[in-house]
Design a protein around this motif. Structure first.
Motif, mmCIF file in Angstrom:
data_model
loop_
_atom_site.group_PDB
_atom_site.id
_atom_site.type_symbol
_atom_site.label_atom_id
_atom_site.label_comp_id
_atom_site.label_asym_id
_atom_site.label_seq_id
_atom_site.Cartn_x
_atom_site.Cartn_y
_atom_site.Cartn_z
ATOM 1 N N UNK A 235 72.029 43.763 58.115
ATOM 2 C CA UNK A 235 72.839 43.216 59.206
ATOM 3 C C UNK A 235 74.052 44.110 59.456
ATOM 4 N N UNK A 236 74.315 44.447 60.712
ATOM 5 C CA UNK A 236 75.486 45.253 61.048
ATOM 6 C C UNK A 236 76.766 44.503 60.693
ATOM 7 N N UNK A 237 77.780 45.257 60.286
ATOM 8 C CA UNK A 237 79.069 44.650 59.974
ATOM 9 C C UNK A 237 79.606 43.902 61.185
ATOM 10 N N UNK A 238 79.463 44.488 62.373
ATOM 11 C CA UNK A 238 79.948 43.823 63.581
ATOM 12 C C UNK A 238 79.268 42.467 63.787
ATOM 13 N N UNK A 239 77.986 42.389 63.444
ATOM 14 C CA UNK A 239 77.259 41.125 63.573
ATOM 15 C C UNK A 239 77.745 40.107 62.547
ATOM 16 N N UNK A 240 78.116 40.588 61.369
ATOM 17 C CA UNK A 240 78.655 39.692 60.332
ATOM 18 C C UNK A 240 79.999 39.114 60.792
ATOM 19 N N UNK A 241 80.786 39.939 61.442
ATOM 20 C CA UNK A 241 82.075 39.468 61.977
ATOM 21 C C UNK A 241 81.833 38.462 63.099
ATOM 22 N N UNK A 242 80.927 38.802 64.009
ATOM 23 C CA UNK A 242 80.622 37.909 65.127
ATOM 24 C C UNK A 242 80.085 36.572 64.625
ATOM 25 N N UNK A 243 79.282 36.604 63.562
ATOM 26 C CA UNK A 243 78.715 35.367 63.011
ATOM 27 C C UNK A 243 79.811 34.421 62.535
ATOM 28 N N UNK A 244 80.790 34.947 61.835
ATOM 29 C CA UNK A 244 81.892 34.122 61.319
ATOM 30 C C UNK A 244 82.742 33.596 62.468
ATOM 31 N N UNK A 245 83.091 34.467 63.414
ATOM 32 C CA UNK A 245 83.907 34.040 64.553
ATOM 33 C C UNK A 245 83.175 32.974 65.367
ATOM 34 N N UNK A 246 81.884 33.133 65.521
ATOM 35 C CA UNK A 246 81.064 32.193 66.282
ATOM 36 C C UNK A 246 81.069 30.809 65.641
ATOM 37 N N UNK A 247 80.892 30.761 64.327
ATOM 38 C CA UNK A 247 80.870 29.483 63.598
ATOM 39 C C UNK A 247 82.234 28.791 63.658
ATOM 40 N N UNK A 248 83.282 29.554 63.435
ATOM 41 C CA UNK A 248 84.634 28.972 63.423
ATOM 42 C C UNK A 248 84.984 28.402 64.793
ATOM 43 N N UNK A 249 84.721 29.172 65.843
ATOM 44 C CA UNK A 249 85.039 28.683 67.187
ATOM 45 C C UNK A 249 84.209 27.450 67.533
ATOM 46 N N UNK A 250 82.925 27.480 67.194
ATOM 47 C CA UNK A 250 82.040 26.358 67.527
ATOM 48 C C UNK A 250 82.477 25.073 66.830
ATOM 49 N N UNK A 251 82.828 25.170 65.560
ATOM 50 C CA UNK A 251 83.237 23.975 64.824
ATOM 51 C C UNK A 251 84.587 23.458 65.298
ATOM 52 N N UNK A 252 85.411 24.347 65.813
ATOM 53 C CA UNK A 252 86.738 23.943 66.279
ATOM 54 C C UNK A 252 86.711 23.373 67.695
ATOM 55 N N UNK A 253 85.560 23.460 68.358
ATOM 56 C CA UNK A 253 85.454 23.013 69.749
ATOM 57 C C UNK A 253 84.592 21.763 69.881
ATOM 58 N N UNK A 254 84.798 21.074 70.969
ATOM 59 C CA UNK A 254 84.014 19.869 71.269
ATOM 60 C C UNK A 254 82.574 20.245 71.569
ATOM 61 N N UNK A 255 81.661 19.413 71.127
ATOM 62 C CA UNK A 255 80.250 19.541 71.446
ATOM 63 C C UNK A 255 79.778 18.220 72.047
#
Length: 301
Positions: A235-255
């Protein structure tokens, strides 16, 4: 995959001058209002012309050129073209960016315009997805900066994050906005957004790493992610960063199926799976941004 329809609704609303044409005959099938305003033609006057008459070259390339307006003056700028498939027929989507004063266009500026166009496609169909991508982009770039990634690495990550969920435009809104828990079949359909996104963006001339970053943003270190079940070293490092940012933003937002869980819950999630699903260094920098550097999302939900 036919992708002409995906662009059409964004095409009509875009402030960028655009037209659809036959790459062989130069016949213009449609033109948006921004192009008509730029050159001073009515649609009826414009549609009977060819791109060759206008001085446009429908080749898959970006180049500097001048276009003659209806009153005879010249508009100079960069024209770029991307080939799309519509009813088994190849068409060209042409975009023109006018040169301002005596400025010069750079490759980075052209890429930014392309990324902006793709991002708008998401926004017109689903404003929530657009907001999520912008906030995820903001956090991902902040983490990358803390990790001292190169300028090129941060730029690639920024562009990838801005459109990482573009594939969701092919997912039914009944699934995206379902208030309850998804069934296994619905979840499997939702997962296809990664591969669909790759199908969409491969038709644009982006740096090779951007589609790769996007295609891996749901992969996990332990191989539990999708679509390919890649593991840490794959896995690319950039993808690892995007994965973490994606999870954090999603959990912090309304669904639709739950209220926002908040930053603390999001940070607990990535910390609990640090080194297992999420890269340890990426997690540590992400947590530090919130705990020590007062990071806040600047884009509202």
């Amino acid at each position: 995959m036919e992708i002409y329809g995906m662009y059409y609704f964004a095409f009509n609303k875009s402030l960028e001058p655009m037209l659809f044409a036959d790459p062989n005959t130069g016949r213009i099938f449609d033109v948006n209002q921004a192009f008509l305003d730029l050159l001073g033609y009515s649609k009826d006057e414009f549609i009977v012309k060819t791109v060759f008459e206008l001085g446009l070259l429908p080749e898959e390339d970006s180049r500097f050129l001048s276009i003659k307006t209806k009153n005879g003056s010249l508009k100079s700028g960069m024209a770029s073209a991307n080939k799309l498939l519509h009813n088994e027929k190849t068409m060209c989507l042409m975009v023109f960016q006018e040169q301002i004063a005596n400025g010069h266009f750079t490759l980075e500026e052209m890429l930014t315009q392309i990324i902006s166009l793709i991002s708008k496609i998401s926004e017109f169909r689903d404003p929530y997805t657009s907001g999520h991508q912008k906030r995820t982009q903001q956090l991902a770039c902040a983490i990358a900066s803390e990790m001292k990634l190169s300028g090129e690495g941060i730029n690639n990550l920024s562009m990838a994050a801005a459109i990482h969920d573009i594939g969701k435009i092919y997912i039914s809104t009944d699934i995206l906005n379902k208030p309850g828990v998804l069934t296994q079949l619905e979840y499997q359909m939702l997962q296809t957004h990664v591969e669909v996104g790759n199908e969409i963006i491969k038709d644009f001339k982006l740096p090779w790493k951007i589609p790769k970053i996007i295609s891996q943003h749901h992969e996990r270190l332990d191989g539990s992610g999708y679509p390919k079940g890649l593991t840490a070293s794959q896995i690319f490092l950039e993808s690892k960063i995007l994965a973490v940012a994606d999870v954090v933003e999603a959990m912090n937002s309304h669904r639709p199926y739950r209220p926002a869980l908040g930053i603390e819950a999001a940070l607990d999630e990535i910390c609990n799976f640090k080194g297992e699903k999420y890269d340890s260094e990426v997690v540590e920098h992400c947590v530090r941004l919130f705990k020590e550097k007062d990071f806040n999302f600047s884009f509202s939900s």
